[in-house]
Design a protein around this motif. Structure first.
Motif, mmCIF file in Angstrom:
data_model
loop_
_atom_site.group_PDB
_atom_site.id
_atom_site.type_symbol
_atom_site.label_atom_id
_atom_site.label_comp_id
_atom_site.label_asym_id
_atom_site.label_seq_id
_atom_site.Cartn_x
_atom_site.Cartn_y
_atom_site.Cartn_z
ATOM 1 N N UNK A 182 72.765 65.095 31.604
ATOM 2 C CA UNK A 182 72.174 64.018 30.799
ATOM 3 C C UNK A 182 70.650 64.018 30.890
ATOM 4 N N UNK A 183 70.099 64.751 31.870
ATOM 5 C CA UNK A 183 68.638 64.827 31.970
ATOM 6 C C UNK A 183 68.097 66.163 31.468
ATOM 7 N N UNK A 184 68.985 67.086 31.073
ATOM 8 C CA UNK A 184 68.530 68.421 30.705
ATOM 9 C C UNK A 184 67.872 68.383 29.323
ATOM 10 N N UNK A 185 66.595 68.795 29.250
ATOM 11 C CA UNK A 185 65.825 68.647 28.005
ATOM 12 C C UNK A 185 66.532 69.213 26.767
ATOM 13 N N UNK A 186 67.108 70.381 26.849
ATOM 14 C CA UNK A 186 67.746 70.955 25.672
ATOM 15 C C UNK A 186 69.057 70.306 25.300
ATOM 16 N N UNK A 187 69.556 69.411 26.161
ATOM 17 C CA UNK A 187 70.860 68.795 25.943
ATOM 18 C C UNK A 187 70.760 67.376 25.386
ATOM 19 N N UNK A 188 69.648 66.708 25.709
ATOM 20 C CA UNK A 188 69.506 65.288 25.383
ATOM 21 C C UNK A 188 69.676 65.027 23.881
ATOM 22 N N UNK A 189 70.566 64.098 23.547
ATOM 23 C CA UNK A 189 70.780 63.713 22.148
ATOM 24 C C UNK A 189 70.298 62.277 21.971
ATOM 25 N N UNK A 190 69.106 62.108 21.415
ATOM 26 C CA UNK A 190 68.531 60.764 21.327
ATOM 27 C C UNK A 190 69.189 59.920 20.241
ATOM 28 N N UNK A 191 70.068 60.516 19.437
ATOM 29 C CA UNK A 191 70.819 59.709 18.481
ATOM 30 C C UNK A 191 71.970 58.991 19.163
ATOM 31 N N UNK A 192 72.300 59.437 20.377
ATOM 32 C CA UNK A 192 73.426 58.850 21.092
ATOM 33 C C UNK A 192 72.949 57.683 21.947
ATOM 34 N N UNK A 193 73.518 56.491 21.691
ATOM 35 C CA UNK A 193 73.122 55.339 22.493
ATOM 36 C C UNK A 193 73.589 55.483 23.931
ATOM 37 N N UNK A 194 74.663 56.250 24.141
ATOM 38 C CA UNK A 194 75.114 56.466 25.516
ATOM 39 C C UNK A 194 74.077 57.271 26.289
ATOM 40 N N UNK A 195 73.457 58.250 25.622
ATOM 41 C CA UNK A 195 72.403 59.027 26.264
ATOM 42 C C UNK A 195 71.206 58.129 26.564
ATOM 43 N N UNK A 196 70.871 57.296 25.582
ATOM 44 C CA UNK A 196 69.734 56.400 25.777
ATOM 45 C C UNK A 196 69.970 55.464 26.964
ATOM 46 N N UNK A 197 71.210 54.953 27.069
ATOM 47 C CA UNK A 197 71.548 54.087 28.192
ATOM 48 C C UNK A 197 71.431 54.856 29.507
ATOM 49 N N UNK A 198 71.973 56.080 29.521
ATOM 50 C CA UNK A 198 71.925 56.881 30.751
ATOM 51 C C UNK A 198 70.482 57.076 31.211
ATOM 52 N N UNK A 199 69.611 57.451 30.271
ATOM 53 C CA UNK A 199 68.216 57.692 30.634
ATOM 54 C C UNK A 199 67.533 56.401 31.078
ATOM 55 N N UNK A 200 67.742 55.313 30.299
ATOM 56 C CA UNK A 200 67.072 54.048 30.613
ATOM 57 C C UNK A 200 67.529 53.508 31.951
ATOM 58 N N UNK A 201 68.849 53.563 32.218
ATOM 59 C CA UNK A 201 69.348 53.002 33.469
ATOM 60 C C UNK A 201 68.800 53.803 34.650
ATOM 61 N N UNK A 202 68.752 55.144 34.510
ATOM 62 C CA UNK A 202 68.210 55.972 35.591
ATOM 63 C C UNK A 202 66.741 55.626 35.849
ATOM 64 N N UNK A 203 65.952 55.568 34.771
ATOM 65 C CA UNK A 203 64.533 55.229 34.931
ATOM 66 C C UNK A 203 64.381 53.823 35.508
ATOM 67 N N UNK A 204 65.259 52.914 35.071
ATOM 68 C CA UNK A 204 65.158 51.538 35.541
ATOM 69 C C UNK A 204 65.480 51.436 37.030
ATOM 70 N N UNK A 205 66.432 52.249 37.501
ATOM 71 C CA UNK A 205 66.735 52.242 38.937
ATOM 72 C C UNK A 205 65.511 52.726 39.720
ATOM 73 N N UNK A 206 64.791 53.701 39.146
ATOM 74 C CA UNK A 206 63.553 54.160 39.804
ATOM 75 C C UNK A 206 62.540 53.014 39.856
ATOM 76 N N UNK A 207 62.409 52.299 38.722
ATOM 77 C CA UNK A 207 61.479 51.167 38.676
ATOM 78 C C UNK A 207 61.883 50.098 39.700
ATOM 79 N N UNK A 208 63.188 49.789 39.763
ATOM 80 C CA UNK A 208 63.646 48.775 40.721
ATOM 81 C C UNK A 208 63.379 49.237 42.150
#
Lengths: 380, 289
Positions: free
Chosen positions: A118-144
């Protein structure tokens, strides 16, 4: 760090420690078992119910853990100073909530050894809300993590190494708020693909906005509950003005939510579905009554001034959010199936055990670190 | 009150002050290209339910049979990780029909749109293919698919998503068409360029209007599919919902195109404005408070 060493000394442990610890250990063991043998032998999910209780719990815990987001927004950006007393407990609770969600998601995905795709640049599908959630939640855990680090490293020799977090707290907190806005709404957007599957009373193009507003009032409700319970149990004086303010902020969110929800039903001509005497009609009324109308009746009358008004509004609103997420992830999304789904005991015990673990860790953090305001009589 | 949902959401959206940014990514218009790619046409009025297609599929793809209780016959009840295509029987009052199940190979597939890691792909040849090296096993495709097609290998420790590939390997290597269509003994299932299949279906309906329901399922449904159906009984009876003519991913991707740039670009401005208007505090200059 004296308090840290005393964290597990026998006389400081609450009576609930050992039962919670046993549940947590059981969940850890069962989680390893699930990873080793696969989803088939351990869960009751099937081709007709590809998602089970773990997804429901994820979608229910994320708005509750959203307390960290709402409280940060109100205190850092709206600038309400009295929210500072709940900022630390909310951020740490959010951190633990997201940790549980992260572990559950890892257990849920079938091909976990390559989760990092889900973090691999050539794999990321930004049209997928599930991908967006995966990325946002991961980044948010870093922020927390950045937000809780100063609490854990306070009065240690590492304190000076993380001054940059303290100086940049607006950027850190602001980024966290944007990431929360994105993933809380995207949880709803995820169901936009399920036009023909989700029950029409719950399916609407407005799902992202509804999920966002729901995260707002659910997080605030959780905060009101936490203040009432934790402050009471630690014998701290409850700031009633703050509790009322939280209740009022919750009320505004709820009002926007109910306006959008009913307006959307009317706009889509779905009111007759509400009046149909089938299970979904009843569930919709139950959700509307318990989760929205009761809290509104408390928050927009004199009950909001009662010391336990916002507490009960929070309890009912969270029950409503649970019904909502249960229908959207499970009951209202059913595929045509000869077999009903009910979670297996392993699915249930893993869920219960991980949540128990979060409570246990939270209790020990409260014991060992400065999370709550100091008691007036011990103030120097 | 004669406002519809669209109008209400428009008004609510404007009231909320949401800034509609222009779409940053443009959706491809794949329909024209799909007409030149490979598809299949299944004619339920010709099919005799012999299951040669099921066996041809097993032969080529190496899937295991799913025998009935006595173990004498391959008798899958529905699509599964082992059964990528099969024949079902519809029985109504004074009528019956067989119907073949497999992936519809949508022109604009919801599974491809939803997949977080691009494990599913609509290829130029026509098939929707799956790459297990990318897949994380989240099963979002199973919910996204309006035809209930993708299946999961529940009993495997590290499972894969399983579904019909339209024999993409046979097509790309020039071996031939989808194996099921190659082996169909009655001509109920044929393969070829999608545009030709549409023309063939239209001429069959025109030649024998009494034999067919006047509808080619998949020509426009859900934005069009590469697998097309003709039937003598109405399509809802053999399990085909009315999905409308718009591609399923349209709303989801349209929302993503607005929400992502909207929040990333507009969010900091809104937060700054809130802070500027509130002008409170100064207490939180250091963290932890």
């Amino acid at each position: 760090m004296a308090s840290l060493t005393g964290m597990f000394r026998k006389n400081t442990l609450p009576r609930s420690f050992w039962p919670l610890a046993a549940l947590t250990l059981l969940a850890v063991g069962l989680s390893i078992y699930r990873l080793v043998v696969g989803l088939g032998p351990t869960t009751n999910m099937s081709d007709h119910y590809p998602w089970g209780i773990w997804i429901t719990v994820d979608l229910f815990l994320i708005p509750i853990a959203g307390a960290a987001f709402t409280v940060s927004l109100i205190s850092f950006f709206f600038g309400y100073e009295d929210y500072r007393t709940v900022l630390r407990p909310a951020v740490v609770a959010g951190f633990l909530g997201y940790a549980v969600v992260g572990i559950l998601l890892f257990l849920d995905i079938g091909r976990w050894p390559q989760f990092y795709n889900i973090f691999a640049p050539g794999y990321i599908n930004l049209h997928s809300f599930l991908e967006e959630i995966s990325l946002c939640v991961t980044l948010y855990v870093i922020i927390l993590t950045l937000e809780v680090l100063p609490i854990f490293l306070e009065r240690t020799k590492w304190e000076k190494n993380i001054r940059w977090i303290e100086r940049g707290i607006y950027i850190v907190a602001g980024t966290g708020i944007l990431l929360s806005t994105l993933h809380q709404s995207s949880l709803g957007s995820m169901f936009l693909l399920m036009t023909h599957k989700l029950h029409p009373l719950w399916y609407t193009p407005a799902l992202p906005v509804l999920f966002f507003l729901q995260a707002g009032y659910t997080g605030l409700g959780a905060t009101a509950i936490a203040i009432t319970l934790i402050w009471r149990s630690k014998g701290l004086p409850v700031n009633r003005l703050l509790v009322r303010r939280i209740g009022q902020a919750m009320g505004i969110n709820l009002l926007l939510y109910v306006f959008l929800k009913i307006g959307d039903w009317m706009g889509a001509g779905e009111i007759p579905l509400l009046l149909k005497p089938d299970a979904f009609g009843w569930i919709a009324w139950l959700e509307l009554g318990i989760g929205i109308l009761v809290p509104l009746a408390i928050l927009f009358t004199r009950f909001v001034r009662h010391s336990q008004g916002p507490f009960w509004a929070g309890v009912f609103a969270i029950m409503g959010t649970f019904i909502n997420r249960l229908v959207i992830t499970w009951v209202g999304l059913a595929e045509p199936s000869p077999l009903p789904y009910f979670p297996s005991w392993i699915e249930i015990l893993i869920t219960v055990g991980l949540v128990a673990g979060a409570f246990l860790v939270y209790d020990r953090i409260i014991y060992a670190f400065r999370l709550l305001p100091e008691k007036p009589e011990t103030r120097q | 009150m004669s406002i519809n949902r669209r109008d209400f959401l428009k008004v609510a959206g404007v009231a909320a002050g949401s800034a509609l940014l222009p779409n940053l990514t443009v959706r491809a218009a794949p329909a024209a290209a799909a007409d030149e790619s490979i598809g299949m046409l299944y004619d339920a009025t010709i099919c005799v339910g012999c299951n040669a297609c099921t066996n041809a599929c097993r032969d080529w793809n190496g899937t295991d049979p799913e025998p009935d209780e006595r173990g004498t016959y391959d008798a899958p009840k529905e699509l599964s990780a082992d059964t990528w295509t099969m024949i079902q029987l519809y029985q109504g009052e004074g009528e019956y029909s067989f119907v073949k199940r497999q992936c519809m190979h949508c022109i604009d597939p919801a599974c491809v749109s939803g997949c977080p890691v691009q494990a599913l792909e609509k290829t130029a040849d026509g098939p929707v293919t799956y790459d297990a090296e990318r897949c994380i096993g989240c099963r979002y495709c199973m919910y996204a698919c309006p035809f209930h097609v993708p299946r999961f290998e529940w009993d495997a420790v590290i499972p894969v998503i399983a579904k019909c590939t339209l024999c993409a390997d046979r097509l790309s290597q020039g071996i031939g068409g989808p194996n099921c269509a190659e082996w169909c003994p009655t001509g109920a299932l044929v393969w070829g360029k999608r545009a030709n299949l549409v023309a063939e279906a239209e001429s069959r309906i025109a030649a024998e209007p009494d034999r067919y329901v006047d509808y080619i399922y998949g020509k426009e449904d859900a934005g069009g599919t590469s697998v097309l159906y003709l039937s003598g009984v109405s399509f809802d009876k053999i399990g085909f919902e009315n999905l409308g003519a718009r591609p399923i991913p349209e709303l989801s991707e349209g929302t993503a195109n607005i929400v992502l740039p909207g929040i990333i670009l507009g969010g900091p401005i809104v937060l700054g404005l809130i802070r500027w208007v509130a002008k409170r505090g100064g207490w939180e200059e250091s963290w932890p408070v």
